[in-house]
Every structure is written in C-alpha cells, then in structure tokens.
Design a protein around this motif. Structure first.
Motif: not given
Ligand code: MG
Ligand code: DAT
Length: 161
Positions: A51, A85, A118
């Motif tokens: 990404e 996270r 994520d």
């Molecule tokens: Mg990441």
C-alpha cells in the motif's frame, strides 16, 4: 475469534525488547497462536507494505524491515486488531502516548519497533503472507479463559486436562 498480525521489527529484536513487548500482549489477555523469528525477504517486504509503494519512504522501509530478523506473530482475542493498534500507539513515536509500546520504546518514525494490522481484512492478508496453516494453532486450550472472558467461547474452554 478475531486474529491480528503483529511483527516486532528489527530494531525491537536488536534492542532486546521482544520479550517485553510479547509480555504486554500476554498480560493483556490475548492468546498467541503463531510465532517465528525470521528474516524477511525483499519480495515479502514489498508485498507486505504494498500500500506504500511509490511513497518517498518506501525504499527505506523495505531496507529496514529486511535488515535483520523480526519476530512474526499472530495474536487472537476479542477486538484484538483495534486494541492491538491502541497498545502500539501512533505510527510516529513523537505522537505516541506514554504507556503505548511506541510511546515507551521509540523516538523515530523509521524505527518504530512494531507492526500491527490496521483492520480485520489487513490481518487476514498479512497472516496469509507470513504464515502457512501448519504454523498456526487452530484454538489451543487455555486454562485461564474464564478469568479473561465472562462468556468464553465454548471451544476455548473444552480442555481435556
Ligand atoms: Mg500500516
Ligand atoms: P503503521 O505502521 O502504524 O500501520 P503505516 O502503515 O502508515 O503505519 O506505515 C508503515 C510504516 O512505514 C510505519 O510504521 C513507519 C513507516 N512510515 C510511515 N509513514 C512514514 C513517513 N511519512 N516517513 C517515514 N516513514 C514512514
């Protein structure tokens, strides 16, 4: 039960922080279902961080993650992706709150010691990249389950010993 991919980056391993970070996930109540020390290849790094391809930091990120061994792990638990996270803290350690892993152990964005998926979709993709099925436990018996969950999943409490 939800699963997430957590990696202790080369800086965490080199600095001897692996045990401390693993301990945080253990003490929280999450369950380890896969773990290995490994050297990440360039192709795996580029796919994992796909990404970010084309961004200015991409090359440095790939060089860093392939520079020394990492600890790749899969952790299981209720809401483990989002909570994991939060435990890691913000991506830039300058913004990570004290008490978070990055907030306590890191100062530089390019040396932020830990990766965590994520989203649930990212977790599935990343787990598939780093582990094959034989390296992951389906659901092992943990004797403390009912001390961690008020209503544990029946399969998790079906311990024969
Ligand atoms: Mg990441
Ligand atoms: P995270 O690791 O919190 O999921 P990310 O996916 O946005 O963050 O980026 C992956 C890693 O790339 C990150 O842990 C550190 C590095 N990185 C991200 N943004 C960067 C930037 N602007 N400059 C340098 N490194 C960066």
């Amino acid at each position: 039960m939800e699963r997430t991919f957590i990696a202790l980056k080369p800086d965490a391993v080199q600095r001897g922080l692996a045990g401390d970070i693993i301990s945080r996930f253990e003490r929280k109540g999450f369950k380890l279902v896969g773990m290995k020390l490994m050297q990440v290849s360039k192709s795996l790094a580029e796919e994992h961080y796909g990404e970010h391809k084309g961004k200015p930091f991409f090359g440095g990120l790939v060089d860093f993650i392939t520079s020394a061994p990492i600890v790749a792990m899969v952790w299981e638990g209720d809401n483990v992706v989002t909570t994991g996270r939060k435990m890691m803290g913000a991506t830039n350690p300058k913004d990570s709150e004290p008490g978070t892993i990055r907030g306590d152990f890191a100062v530089d964005m390019g040396r932020n010691i830990i990766h965590g998926s994520d989203s649930v979709a990212s977790a599935q993709r990343e787990i598939g990249l780093f582990f094959n099925d034989t390296e992951l436990l389906p659901s092992w018996c943990r004797s403390t389950e009912s001390w961690i969950y008020e209503n544990p999943e029946p399969v998790k409490t079906a311990c024969s010993v």
